[in-house]
Design a protein around this motif. Structure first.
Motif, mmCIF file in Angstrom:
data_model
loop_
_atom_site.group_PDB
_atom_site.id
_atom_site.type_symbol
_atom_site.label_atom_id
_atom_site.label_comp_id
_atom_site.label_asym_id
_atom_site.label_seq_id
_atom_site.Cartn_x
_atom_site.Cartn_y
_atom_site.Cartn_z
ATOM 1 N N ASN A 38 10.128 -1.854 7.014
ATOM 2 C CA ASN A 38 9.852 -1.491 8.185
ATOM 3 C C ASN A 38 10.371 -0.576 9.002
ATOM 4 O OD1 ASN A 38 10.428 -4.788 6.890
ATOM 5 N ND2 ASN A 38 9.104 -5.273 8.930
ATOM 6 N N ALA A 41 7.553 1.851 8.222
ATOM 7 C CA ALA A 41 6.248 1.657 8.523
ATOM 8 C C ALA A 41 6.304 2.033 10.457
ATOM 9 C CB ALA A 41 6.342 0.722 8.336
ATOM 10 N N THR A 42 6.939 1.263 10.733
ATOM 11 C CA THR A 42 6.843 1.753 12.449
ATOM 12 C C THR A 42 6.934 3.260 12.365
ATOM 13 O OG1 THR A 42 8.846 -0.317 13.017
ATOM 14 C CG2 THR A 42 8.583 1.781 14.417
ATOM 15 N N TRP A 44 5.621 5.567 11.064
ATOM 16 C CA TRP A 44 5.051 6.658 10.646
ATOM 17 C C TRP A 44 3.506 5.948 11.930
ATOM 18 C CZ3 TRP A 44 4.670 11.224 9.382
ATOM 19 C CH2 TRP A 44 6.257 11.890 8.616
ATOM 20 N N ALA A 45 3.497 4.851 11.815
ATOM 21 C CA ALA A 45 2.412 4.734 12.380
ATOM 22 C C ALA A 45 2.940 4.863 13.929
ATOM 23 C CB ALA A 45 2.712 2.616 12.583
ATOM 24 N N VAL A 109 5.774 -6.285 8.069
ATOM 25 C CA VAL A 109 5.902 -4.185 8.041
ATOM 26 C C VAL A 109 4.409 -4.119 8.207
ATOM 27 C CG1 VAL A 109 5.207 -2.664 6.162
ATOM 28 C CG2 VAL A 109 6.967 -4.156 4.806
ATOM 29 N N GLY A 110 3.069 -4.896 8.124
ATOM 30 C CA GLY A 110 2.362 -4.433 9.587
ATOM 31 C C GLY A 110 2.433 -4.820 10.541
ATOM 32 N N SER A 112 5.204 -4.396 11.900
ATOM 33 C CA SER A 112 5.962 -3.621 12.544
ATOM 34 C C SER A 112 5.321 -1.882 12.681
ATOM 35 C CB SER A 112 6.868 -3.051 11.536
ATOM 36 O OG SER A 112 8.413 -4.298 11.270
ATOM 37 N N ALA A 113 4.547 -2.191 11.737
ATOM 38 C CA ALA A 113 3.416 -0.249 11.748
ATOM 39 C C ALA A 113 2.665 -0.865 12.735
ATOM 40 C CB ALA A 113 2.590 -0.540 10.771
#
Length: 204
Positions: A38, A41-42, A44-45, A109-110, A112-113
């Protein structure tokens, strides 16, 4: 672009990434609550949002420079003032970097991104920071290779910094060490930001 110019760009990008704020808080929250995946993902988003801001800013400033050199100089001076403001705030900081570390409820994860991307793309402070930063580099952004370097540097630096934060937060002993050095980190960052602000003024 010379290595010296790139190093100046890299320095201010890493200082910007390290500056305590909502971005650090959101990455820390998802890293602590959701785990390493998570957090990554956060991170790099968030970096993607930074890259978009960098691209839009460099193109916009290039247009301003071409159409109105005097307006561009005014933006550059305002940007230098903002860098100096960030520097003085960092020097006076009492909470330090670690003061922004927070935990929260676990999410996908989504999600978080999504939160990582939105916290960067919707931040007016990041917009101001890029105007302040890129006003001193827009003159060399006259071909695709230089533009690509100027845009890629903050994106990669941001992603790698928050990747580091994510990995660090899996080790409580390292977090304690950061807390003990947080004020020193802030003060050193503040001095460098003020020096960069002075460089902008003297190179106009």
């Amino acid at each position: 672009m010379t290595f010296t110019i790139w190093l100046s760009l890299f320095t201010v990008c890493i200082l910007g990434a390290m500056s305590p704020g909502p971005s650090l808080a959101i990455v820390a929250k998802h890293s602590l609550a959701g785990g390493r995946i998570n957090g990554l993902a956060t991170s790099w988003a968030h970096a993607l949002g930074i890259g978009i801001y960098a691209f839009v800013t460099i193109i916009g400033l290039a247009v301003v420079l071409q159409q109105s050199p005097m307006l561009f100089k005014g933006i550059s001076l305002a940007g230098a003032g903002y860098l100096a403001y960030l520097g003085f705030n960092a020097i006076r900081s009492k909470g330090g970097v670690a003061a922004k570390l927070e935990s929260g409820e676990k999410v996908s994860v989504g999600q978080s991104a999504k939160e990582g991307f939105l916290i960067s793309i919707l931040s007016p402070k990041i917009a101001l920071f890029f105007i302040a930063l890129f006003s001193q580099f827009v003159a060399i952004a006259n071909d695709f290779s230089n533009q690509a370097i100027i845009v890629a540097t903050p994106l990669i630096v941001d992603g790698l910094w928050y990747t580091f934060i994510t990995l660090v937060l899996s080790n409580s002993k390292v977090v304690d060490k950061i807390k003990s050095k947080a004020v020193l980190i802030d003060r050193l960052s503040g001095i460098v930001l003020i020096l960069l602000a002075a460089r902008v003024v003297f190179t106009l």
